[in-house]
Design a protein around this motif. Structure first.
Motif, short mmCIF file in Angstrom:
data_model
loop_
_atom_site.label_atom_id
_atom_site.label_comp_id
_atom_site.label_asym_id
_atom_site.label_seq_id
_atom_site.Cartn_x
_atom_site.Cartn_y
_atom_site.Cartn_z
N HIS A 69 0.83 -1.20 0.00
CA HIS A 69 0.00 0.00 0.00
C HIS A 69 0.87 1.27 0.00
N LEU A 70 1.87 1.34 0.89
CA LEU A 70 2.72 2.52 0.98
C LEU A 70 3.63 2.67 -0.23
N ILE A 71 4.08 1.54 -0.77
CA ILE A 71 4.97 1.62 -1.94
C ILE A 71 4.22 2.20 -3.14
N THR A 131 5.81 -9.84 -5.91
CA THR A 131 5.08 -9.76 -4.65
C THR A 131 4.13 -8.57 -4.64
N LEU A 132 4.61 -7.44 -5.12
CA LEU A 132 3.77 -6.24 -5.19
C LEU A 132 2.58 -6.46 -6.12
N LEU A 133 2.82 -7.10 -7.26
CA LEU A 133 1.75 -7.37 -8.22
C LEU A 133 0.73 -8.35 -7.65
N LEU A 134 1.19 -9.37 -6.96
CA LEU A 134 0.28 -10.34 -6.35
C LEU A 134 -0.60 -9.67 -5.30
N ALA A 135 0.00 -8.84 -4.45
CA ALA A 135 -0.77 -8.17 -3.40
C ALA A 135 -1.85 -7.27 -3.99
N LYS A 136 -1.49 -6.51 -5.03
CA LYS A 136 -2.47 -5.62 -5.66
C LYS A 136 -3.57 -6.42 -6.36
N SER A 137 -3.20 -7.52 -6.99
CA SER A 137 -4.18 -8.35 -7.70
C SER A 137 -5.16 -8.98 -6.72
N LEU A 138 -4.67 -9.48 -5.60
CA LEU A 138 -5.56 -10.07 -4.60
C LEU A 138 -6.53 -9.05 -4.04
N LEU A 139 -6.04 -7.81 -3.85
CA LEU A 139 -6.92 -6.76 -3.34
C LEU A 139 -8.04 -6.44 -4.33
N ILE A 140 -7.72 -6.45 -5.62
CA ILE A 140 -8.71 -6.09 -6.64
C ILE A 140 -9.72 -7.21 -6.88
N PHE A 141 -9.24 -8.47 -6.95
CA PHE A 141 -10.09 -9.57 -7.41
C PHE A 141 -10.67 -10.43 -6.28
N PHE A 142 -10.09 -10.34 -5.09
CA PHE A 142 -10.56 -11.22 -4.01
C PHE A 142 -10.73 -10.41 -2.73
N ASP A 143 -11.75 -10.76 -1.97
CA ASP A 143 -12.03 -10.05 -0.72
C ASP A 143 -10.96 -10.28 0.33
N TYR A 144 -10.35 -11.49 0.33
CA TYR A 144 -9.36 -11.81 1.37
C TYR A 144 -7.98 -11.25 1.04
N ARG A 146 -7.07 -8.14 1.14
CA ARG A 146 -6.77 -6.91 1.85
C ARG A 146 -5.63 -7.05 2.86
N PRO A 147 -5.59 -8.11 3.70
CA PRO A 147 -4.47 -8.23 4.67
C PRO A 147 -3.11 -8.30 3.99
N TYR A 148 -3.02 -8.95 2.84
CA TYR A 148 -1.73 -9.04 2.14
C TYR A 148 -1.30 -7.67 1.61
N TYR A 149 -2.26 -6.86 1.23
CA TYR A 149 -1.95 -5.56 0.64
C TYR A 149 -1.41 -4.59 1.69
N TYR A 150 -1.83 -4.77 2.94
CA TYR A 150 -1.44 -3.83 3.99
C TYR A 150 -0.41 -4.42 4.97
N GLU A 151 0.07 -5.62 4.72
CA GLU A 151 1.01 -6.23 5.66
C GLU A 151 2.40 -5.62 5.54
N TYR A 152 3.17 -5.71 6.63
CA TYR A 152 4.56 -5.24 6.68
C TYR A 152 5.48 -6.46 6.71
N ALA A 153 6.53 -6.44 5.91
CA ALA A 153 7.45 -7.59 5.88
C ALA A 153 8.86 -7.11 5.54
N VAL A 154 9.85 -7.84 6.05
CA VAL A 154 11.25 -7.59 5.73
C VAL A 154 11.96 -8.94 5.64
N GLY A 209 6.44 -14.94 -4.16
CA GLY A 209 7.04 -14.05 -5.15
C GLY A 209 8.46 -14.44 -5.49
N GLY A 210 9.22 -14.92 -4.48
CA GLY A 210 10.59 -15.37 -4.73
C GLY A 210 10.63 -16.59 -5.63
N ILE A 211 9.75 -17.55 -5.39
CA ILE A 211 9.71 -18.76 -6.23
C ILE A 211 9.37 -18.39 -7.68
N LEU A 212 8.35 -17.57 -7.85
CA LEU A 212 7.96 -17.16 -9.20
C LEU A 212 9.06 -16.34 -9.87
#
Length: 330
Positions: A69-71, A131-144, A146-154, A209-212
């Motif tokens: 989301h922030l990116i 990873t960024l593309l997957l998160a945005k796609s899940l937010l647009i096409f699937f209700d669940y 949202r958590p992936y789009y707003y999660e923090y990871a390092v 995202g790393g595997i892909l």
């Protein structure tokens, strides 16, 4: 990659000496020391330890969490590129660096440092982008989504999953993934499922995202038969850095070939300008001298043809010739 709040530096550092000992032991037994792998290990560890001299250069973790989301909202490329070098805690860092040490040594040894460095840069961009593309796609096409789009990871584990795909891409062997025996080419998928089952804090999208990214990297590499342009650039840059070191090394080598005094001792017959070389002891003498400073052999006038005045000078050992010269000019 791992989700959660930052605790770097707050926990005990008891595992870090074990990591250092293991890394030193691995590098000690290698005939060639992979420099890019060592650099990545050092960079990740220094960022986690955050020594005071780096405080003015390193951003804090709150500024680099990978958050889709922030990116996208702020076009924050700092989060996109730097989040892979930060780790949540000591166990997260050590686990990833142990994995990097094993995979990096094998890949860099087989590929070479330039191509390996190029691959790491490509996998970083691909894994973060996917990873960024997957998160945005899940937010647009699937209700669940949202958590992936707003999660923090390092963490570096997304790139490590991509490395595992590259490393095992041509293997027909079986491997052990946390006690489960699977074909090596499917090891990354098995590890993805197992880690998600037993480490719920792990970022599922980051690892996927790393595997892909590893699969896409292999596909692109297979389609392109020419030299890797990024590897070529890295190779040229490292060549430029090596040039001053080579010049300094050659200067010291030339100094070692000379001795103190007004001439040199060597085996070449070509003498320096303004000097003549004695055939008896190969010492270079000034053109002003008719007799050799070292052994006393006189110089003839036949343009480089020399005449010996001492029948024993050719048989004298080098140390004796040096001693005589010291006595002559002492």
């Amino acid at each position: 990659m791992e989700r959660g709040r930052w605790s770097g530096g707050a926990l005990s550092r008891g595992m870090l000496p074990l990591l250092a000992l293991h890394a030193v032991n691995e590098y000690y037994r290698l005939p060639w020391k992979p420099p890019v792998t060592a650099g990545l290990l050092a960079a990740n560890t220094l960022i986690y330890l955050r020594p005071s001299f780096l405080d003015s250069f390193l951003p804090f973790v709150d500024e680099v969490w990978f958050n889709p989301h922030l990116i996208l909202k702020n076009r924050d490329m700092k989060r996109f590129f730097l989040s892979v070098f930060y780790h949540v805690d000591e166990s997260h860092l050590v686990y990833n660096m142990m994995s990097l040490l094993w995979k990096g040594i094998q890949l860099e040894t087989s590929m070479g440092s330039s191509e390996f460095g190029s691959m790491v840069v490509a996998l970083l961009g691909l894994s973060q982008g996917i990873t960024l593309l997957l998160a945005k796609s899940l937010l647009i096409f699937f209700d669940y989504g949202r958590p992936y789009y707003y999660e923090y990871a390092v963490g570096f584990s997304g790139i490590l999953f991509a490395m595992k795909v590259v490393l095992n891409s041509r293997s027909d062997n079986f491997t052990n993934v946390h006690g489960l025996i699977v074909p090596a080419r499917y090891a990354a998928w098995a590890e993805l499922v197992l880690i998600q089952m037993f480490v719920p804090r792990a970022s599922f999208l980051g690892h996927l995202g790393g595997i892909l990214a590893g699969i896409l990297y292999l596909k692109l590499k297979g389609l392109y038969s020419g030299p890797d342009p990024l590897a070529t650039i890295i190779r040229e840059l490292t060549g430029l850095f090596r040039l001053p070191l080579k010049l300094i090394r050659n200067m010291f080598r030339l100094r070692r070939q000379r001795i103190s005094g007004r001439g040199t001792v060597g085996s070449e017959r070509r003498s320096l300008s303004g000097t003549w070389r004695c055939p008896a002891c190969t010492y270079d003498n000034s053109d002003w001298l008719r007799n050799c400073e070292m052994c006393g052999t006189s110089r003839s006038n036949n343009d480089g043809v020399l005449r010996q005045t001492s029948c024993h000078s050719r048989d004298l050992p080098l140390e004796e010739l040096r001693r005589r010269r010291v006595e002559r000019f002492g």
